[in-house]
Write an enzyme that holds these catalytic residues in place. Structure first.
Site, mmCIF file in Angstrom:
data_model
loop_
_atom_site.group_PDB
_atom_site.id
_atom_site.type_symbol
_atom_site.label_atom_id
_atom_site.label_comp_id
_atom_site.label_asym_id
_atom_site.label_seq_id
_atom_site.Cartn_x
_atom_site.Cartn_y
_atom_site.Cartn_z
ATOM 1 C CB CYS A 120 28.603 29.343 3.875
ATOM 2 S SG CYS A 120 28.398 31.115 3.537
ATOM 3 C CB CYS A 156 23.285 35.808 3.089
ATOM 4 S SG CYS A 156 24.542 35.634 1.795
ATOM 5 N N GLY A 204 22.009 29.484 -9.423
ATOM 6 C CA GLY A 204 21.681 28.062 -9.403
ATOM 7 C C GLY A 204 20.662 27.697 -8.351
#
Length: 417
Positions: free
Chosen positions: A266, A170, A194
């Site tokens: 996720c 990913c 981030g």
């Protein structure tokens, strides 16, 4: 002129938005529930308009597929996950920064979708952070693209007897490719995220490097990122600790300052990957658990439920601890043995070296320490000869090479010779 529509629903309520766009500007709009009229605004200006949550969500769904903005020297596109790290990355990226969030596919049967970095709740949190700071925010709905590019290969890799790391696929290819393409459409000079990683210059070549906080370093997950893209990428948190980032978010009054960490993998939405694989087509199939001598020691319900180094769940009583050594998909067999049989010193990797190296520190699993190794480049990647044996080396996992803090190579571990 084009006409676009967006909708959003939750708890039985529905919001609809219609926009008429000409030359990058909204000339007419039917968008109840927003804090200001949209007619006359550019798409960038419209992306900063707040209002009722459902109405703003519907507007975002209308803007995402058609969003464009003229280039601006100070504009930075910041990948927003809805958490504290990306919020502080936005703060540090200057007054002309804008947010972008990818909405990705989640397992609808997962038990905890809210903590996923790509969930509808995360998208809303990211948007609200941007709007609270007066910044535009754009949502890209890439659920089907993500399912094809990341989730499908994850399932197929397990079916081949591998142990994949979907976060590397990913981050190293899909996510950054989509985000960098968006940054161009948005007229941004760069993309910021981030992640806790840094970029260093090695002899005029930009390379990814470890973040300063070893507890949060994410260079392993980003290691497949093509170094040629780094000139367009920034990691504003690379030199910071997590505690510093949270303190900065609290000082800025950001609502996400105390938000919990997002999950790894996720799309599993907090579920067990074995249950997920069973729902995605890898059915239970009884097979043998055999020792290295070929004797059957037990039975299992599917080879794909086991990975090299696994000890729990074997269901075998033996005089010494036994570990899964490998799986054999063709015969649905799991081969087990003592820990010393897990030891590997030679590891073949499909991938690439970013700069020529003869020696490196090789990290073979995300939570495993790096091991010093000799490196030999091959036609398909590189071969490692480890100074010390590594245990539980799994085909399908990532091998990441470091020279000091710099990532100098990465790839996918192949089967043992």
């Amino acid at each position: 002129m084009i006409e676009v529509f967006g909708d959003s629903s939750r708890d039985g309520e529905l919001a609809l938005v219609r926009l008429a766009i000409d030359g990058g500007r909204i000339v007419d709009a039917d968008a109840p529930g927003l804090e200001r009229p949209l007619a006359g605004l550019t798409l960038l200006e419209a992306a900063a308009v707040g209002g009722e949550t459902l109405a703003v969500d519907a507007l975002a769904n209308a803007l995402g597929p058609v969003f464009r903005a003229a280039p601006a020297p100070g504009r930075v596109a910041v990948a927003m996950s809805g958490g504290v790290d990306s919020a502080v990355a936005l703060l540090r990226s200057g007054p002309d920064a804008m947010g972008v969030t990818l909405r990705l596919w989640l397992d609808p049967d997962g038990p905890d979708t809210e903590r996923a970095c790509c969930s509808p709740e995360a998208v809303i949190a990211a948007r609200e952070t941007c709007h609270a700071l007066g910044r535009p925010h754009v949502t890209l709905d890439l659920r089907e693209e993500f399912r094809r590019a990341v989730v499908g290969p994850f399932v197929r890799s397990f079916a081949r007897g591998e142990t994949p790391n979907p976060c590397i696929r990913c981050n190293g290819s899909f996510r950054f490719a989509e985000l960098l393409a968006f940054a161009l459409r948005a007229g941004a000079r760069s993309l910021a995220t981030g992640h806790y990683a840094r970029i260093v210059d090695r002899g005029g070549r930009l390379l990814l490097a470890r973040g300063a906080d070893p507890r949060k370093d994410q260079s392993y997950m980003l290691a497949r990122l093509d170094p040629r893209l780094l000139e367009r990428i920034a990691f504003p948190l690379g030199g910071s600790s997590k505690d510093e980032v949270r303190a900065e978010a609290r000082a800025a009054g950001l609502a996400v300052a105390s938000r919990a960490e997002s999950q790894e993998a996720c799309f599993l939405a907090g579920g067990d990957y074995r249950d997920f694989l069973a729902r995605r087509g890898l059915k239970a199939a009884p097979g043998s658990i055999r020792g290295e001598d070929g004797d059957e020691l037990g039975r299992h319900e599917g080879f794909w439920r086991f990975t090299p180094g696994q000890r729990r769940g074997l269901g075998i009583a033996a005089a010494e601890p036994l570990y899964a050594l490998r799986t054999e998909p063709g015969t649905n067999t799991v081969v087990v043995g003592p820990r010393e049989s897990l030891a590997r010193r030679d590891v073949d990797v499909r991938g690439r070296l970013y700069i020529p190296v003869d020696r490196a520190e090789a990290k073979l699993r995300y939570r495993s320490p790096a091991v010093a190794a000799s490196v030999e480049e091959t036609a398909s990647g590189f071969r490692l000869q480890l100074d010390e044996p590594a245990y539980g080396v799994a085909p399908g996992q990532a091998a990441v090479l470091y020279d000091g803090d710099a990532v100098v190579g990465a790839g996918t571990i192949g089967p043992a010779a």
